[in-house]
Scaffold this motif. Structure first.
Motif, PDB file in Angstrom:
ATOM      1  N   LEU A 108      -5.857   1.206  11.103  1.00 18.42           N
ATOM      2  CA  LEU A 108      -5.015   0.284  10.479  1.00 18.42           C
ATOM      3  C   LEU A 108      -4.491  -0.628  11.426  1.00 18.42           C
ATOM      4  N   ALA A 109      -4.081   0.277  12.501  1.00 16.22           N
ATOM      5  CA  ALA A 109      -3.613  -0.767  13.589  1.00 16.22           C
ATOM      6  C   ALA A 109      -4.740  -1.772  14.419  1.00 16.22           C
ATOM      7  N   ALA A 110      -5.896  -1.250  14.623  1.00  7.94           N
ATOM      8  CA  ALA A 110      -6.776  -2.130  14.822  1.00  7.94           C
ATOM      9  C   ALA A 110      -7.013  -3.299  14.116  1.00  7.94           C
ATOM     10  N   LEU A 111      -7.015  -2.959  12.864  1.00  7.06           N
ATOM     11  CA  LEU A 111      -7.235  -3.972  11.575  1.00  7.06           C
ATOM     12  C   LEU A 111      -6.015  -5.082  11.941  1.00  7.06           C
ATOM     13  N   VAL A 112      -5.050  -4.417  11.934  1.00  4.23           N
ATOM     14  CA  VAL A 112      -3.577  -5.431  11.873  1.00  4.23           C
ATOM     15  C   VAL A 112      -3.653  -6.222  13.167  1.00  4.23           C
ATOM     16  N   LEU A 113      -4.146  -5.523  14.335  1.00  4.23           N
ATOM     17  CA  LEU A 113      -3.943  -6.331  15.614  1.00  4.23           C
ATOM     18  C   LEU A 113      -5.154  -7.413  15.564  1.00  4.23           C
ATOM     19  N   GLY A 114      -6.237  -7.015  15.287  1.00  5.26           N
ATOM     20  CA  GLY A 114      -7.429  -7.621  15.406  1.00  5.26           C
ATOM     21  C   GLY A 114      -7.169  -8.809  14.538  1.00  5.26           C
ATOM     22  N   SER A 115      -6.866  -8.729  13.324  1.00  4.99           N
ATOM     23  CA  SER A 115      -6.474  -9.763  12.518  1.00  4.99           C
ATOM     24  C   SER A 115      -5.454 -10.806  12.915  1.00  4.99           C
ATOM     25  N   ALA A 116      -4.292 -10.092  13.377  1.00  2.00           N
ATOM     26  CA  ALA A 116      -3.270 -11.025  13.880  1.00  2.00           C
ATOM     27  C   ALA A 116      -3.911 -11.909  15.226  1.00  2.00           C
ATOM     28  N   ILE A 117      -4.620 -11.480  15.912  1.00  2.29           N
ATOM     29  CA  ILE A 117      -5.225 -12.111  16.946  1.00  2.29           C
ATOM     30  C   ILE A 117      -6.048 -13.314  16.382  1.00  2.29           C
ATOM     31  N   MET A 118      -6.846 -12.959  15.633  1.00  5.52           N
ATOM     32  CA  MET A 118      -7.783 -13.937  14.939  1.00  5.52           C
ATOM     33  C   MET A 118      -7.092 -14.983  14.270  1.00  5.52           C
ATOM     34  N   THR A 119      -5.766 -14.593  13.644  1.00  5.03           N
ATOM     35  CA  THR A 119      -5.002 -15.507  12.893  1.00  5.03           C
ATOM     36  C   THR A 119      -4.463 -16.816  13.884  1.00  5.03           C
ATOM     37  N   ILE A 120      -4.025 -16.275  15.222  1.00  6.32           N
ATOM     38  CA  ILE A 120      -3.594 -17.305  16.141  1.00  6.32           C
ATOM     39  C   ILE A 120      -4.459 -17.916  16.678  1.00  6.32           C
ATOM     40  N   VAL A 169      -7.368 -22.767   7.288  1.00  2.00           N
ATOM     41  CA  VAL A 169      -7.646 -21.714   6.062  1.00  2.00           C
ATOM     42  C   VAL A 169      -8.224 -20.449   6.726  1.00  2.00           C
ATOM     43  N   HIS A 170      -9.121 -20.416   7.817  1.00  2.00           N
ATOM     44  CA  HIS A 170      -9.494 -19.217   8.350  1.00  2.00           C
ATOM     45  C   HIS A 170      -8.282 -18.316   8.784  1.00  2.00           C
ATOM     46  N   ALA A 171      -7.414 -19.171   9.440  1.00  6.98           N
ATOM     47  CA  ALA A 171      -6.281 -18.375   9.998  1.00  6.98           C
ATOM     48  C   ALA A 171      -5.515 -17.689   8.765  1.00  6.98           C
ATOM     49  N   ALA A 172      -4.972 -18.326   7.871  1.00  7.79           N
ATOM     50  CA  ALA A 172      -4.517 -17.835   6.599  1.00  7.79           C
ATOM     51  C   ALA A 172      -5.322 -16.621   6.104  1.00  7.79           C
ATOM     52  N   VAL A 173      -6.381 -16.533   5.859  1.00 10.30           N
ATOM     53  CA  VAL A 173      -7.328 -15.565   5.439  1.00 10.30           C
ATOM     54  C   VAL A 173      -7.148 -14.450   6.118  1.00 10.30           C
ATOM     55  N   TRP A 174      -7.366 -14.522   7.707  1.00  8.19           N
ATOM     56  CA  TRP A 174      -7.008 -13.391   8.845  1.00  8.19           C
ATOM     57  C   TRP A 174      -5.721 -12.873   8.435  1.00  8.19           C
ATOM     58  N   LEU A 175      -4.618 -13.670   8.274  1.00  8.00           N
ATOM     59  CA  LEU A 175      -3.404 -13.373   8.236  1.00  8.00           C
ATOM     60  C   LEU A 175      -3.241 -12.363   6.626  1.00  8.00           C
ATOM     61  N   ILE A 176      -3.923 -12.804   5.835  1.00 11.29           N
ATOM     62  CA  ILE A 176      -3.918 -11.965   4.578  1.00 11.29           C
ATOM     63  C   ILE A 176      -4.616 -10.464   4.923  1.00 11.29           C
ATOM     64  N   SER A 177      -5.476 -10.455   5.779  1.00  9.74           N
ATOM     65  CA  SER A 177      -6.363  -9.205   6.244  1.00  9.74           C
ATOM     66  C   SER A 177      -5.120  -8.449   7.124  1.00  9.74           C
ATOM     67  N   ALA A 178      -4.234  -9.064   7.910  1.00 11.74           N
ATOM     68  CA  ALA A 178      -3.319  -8.561   8.795  1.00 11.74           C
ATOM     69  C   ALA A 178      -2.309  -7.855   7.810  1.00 11.74           C
ATOM     70  N   LEU A 179      -1.842  -8.734   6.640  1.00 12.27           N
ATOM     71  CA  LEU A 179      -0.874  -8.090   5.945  1.00 12.27           C
ATOM     72  C   LEU A 179      -1.139  -6.942   4.995  1.00 12.27           C
ATOM     73  N   VAL A 180      -2.600  -6.995   4.865  1.00 12.07           N
ATOM     74  CA  VAL A 180      -3.252  -5.813   3.863  1.00 12.07           C
ATOM     75  C   VAL A 180      -3.082  -4.474   4.870  1.00 12.07           C
ATOM     76  N   GLY A 181      -3.304  -4.666   6.146  1.00 11.38           N
ATOM     77  CA  GLY A 181      -3.276  -3.591   7.045  1.00 11.38           C
ATOM     78  C   GLY A 181      -1.983  -3.071   7.278  1.00 11.38           C
ATOM     79  N   VAL A 182      -0.768  -3.964   7.245  1.00 16.81           N
ATOM     80  CA  VAL A 182       0.702  -3.456   7.350  1.00 16.81           C
ATOM     81  C   VAL A 182       0.861  -2.944   5.975  1.00 16.81           C
TER      82      VAL A 182
END
Lengths: 102, 177
Positions: B11-23, B29-42
């Motif tokens: 989950l930590a890898a998912l959250v951090l990876g998705s957060a990096i992809m977000t920014i 729109v891609h950033a928003a979808v990656w942020l959703i992935s990070a929020l699911v990880g949280v």
């Protein structure tokens, strides 16, 4: 090292907060800036929940609910400001919005 | 290595990876979808710490509410010229430097204070059937001890709703004067 402790969660939330801070500092698009704010607020929530589990107290989770509430309010108002700003300036880039009035 | 540890690292890898992809994504729109992935990880991290109610709130409010609002606004604001625009501002290297300095500072504190954060009994799982117990405990504390902050939060949400409507509505010059 491999056993998960509260310190692991604190380090994870620090890293998540830093990614959010970097996002706020380096990106130009205000939408991504607002998303970075959400990342930072989530880092806070991870900390609160980790310490809540560590201390076996539910207060951290309750506080985290308030953080989520404030995040929802912040997102609504921030996006409202963004729409008003776009209507006036036709841009969503933070470094092109440099006038106090126009 | 227990299942709990594996879950945390995944989950930590998912959250951090998705957060990096977000920014870093150019398309918002891609950033928003990656942020959703990070929020699911949280939300998964909340579950692994026994905060089931909060995990549900995270999914419903963040992913169901805030992120849908974000996607609506992305649709309202044209982003078609994004591919020709510079993605990062001029201050990116000073910003990275400041962030790394902040990380080193926090890491210094974390390394010095390791073990101080952990309390006896924290490794124990919250027990079977803790879904009802967790929601019950949160509800009891929220509606007794935190009743005033709870009501203030409702006022805050009302103010935010009105503020968002006032700021985003179109001005009609005929009705304004």
């Amino acid at each position: 090292m491999l056993e998960v402790t509260t310190s692991h969660y604190v380090v994870l939330s620090t890293l998540l907060m830093l990614i959010g801070v970097i996002g706020i500092l380096i990106r130009r698009n205000i939408l991504v800036l607002l998303m970075s704010v959400e990342l930072i607020l989530n880092a806070v929530n991870i900390n609160l929940v980790a310490f809540s589990a560590s201390l076996q107290q539910v207060h951290g989770q309750v506080f985290s609910i308030f953080v989520i509430t404030v995040a929802a309010a912040e997102a609504a108002v921030g996006l409202g400001i963004l729409i008003a700003l776009f209507r006036n300036k036709q841009t969503v880039h933070a470094d092109e919005i440099d006038l106090l009035r126009w | 290595m227990s299942l709990d540890s594996v879950l945390f690292y995944v989950l930590a890898a998912l959250v951090l990876g998705s957060a990096i992809m977000t920014i870093t994504r150019r398309n918002v729109v891609h950033a928003a979808v990656w942020l959703i992935s990070a929020l699911v990880g949280v939300a998964g991290l909340f579950l692994s710490r026994g905060a089931e109610f909060l995990a549900g709130v995270q999914v419903i409010v963040y992913i169901g509410g805030i992120m849908v609002l974000f996607l609506f606004v992305i649709m309202l604001v044209p982003v078609h010229d994004e591919s020709t625009q510079r993605r990062f501002s001029n201050q990116k290297w000073p910003a990275m430097l400041a962030a790394v300095a902040l990380f080193l500072w926090v890491a210094f504190i974390a390394v010095n204070g390791v073990g101080m954060l952990d309390h006896p009994g924290m490794a124990e799982p919250l027990g079977p059937g803790s879904l009802s117990e967790n929601s019950e405990a949160v509800g009891l504390v929220l509606f007794s001890q935190y009743l005033l902050p709870f009501e203030l939060a409702s006022i805050l949400l009302l103010v935010a709703i009105i503020g968002a409507i006032v700021m985003s509505k179109t001005r009609n010059p005929e009705t304004e004067s």
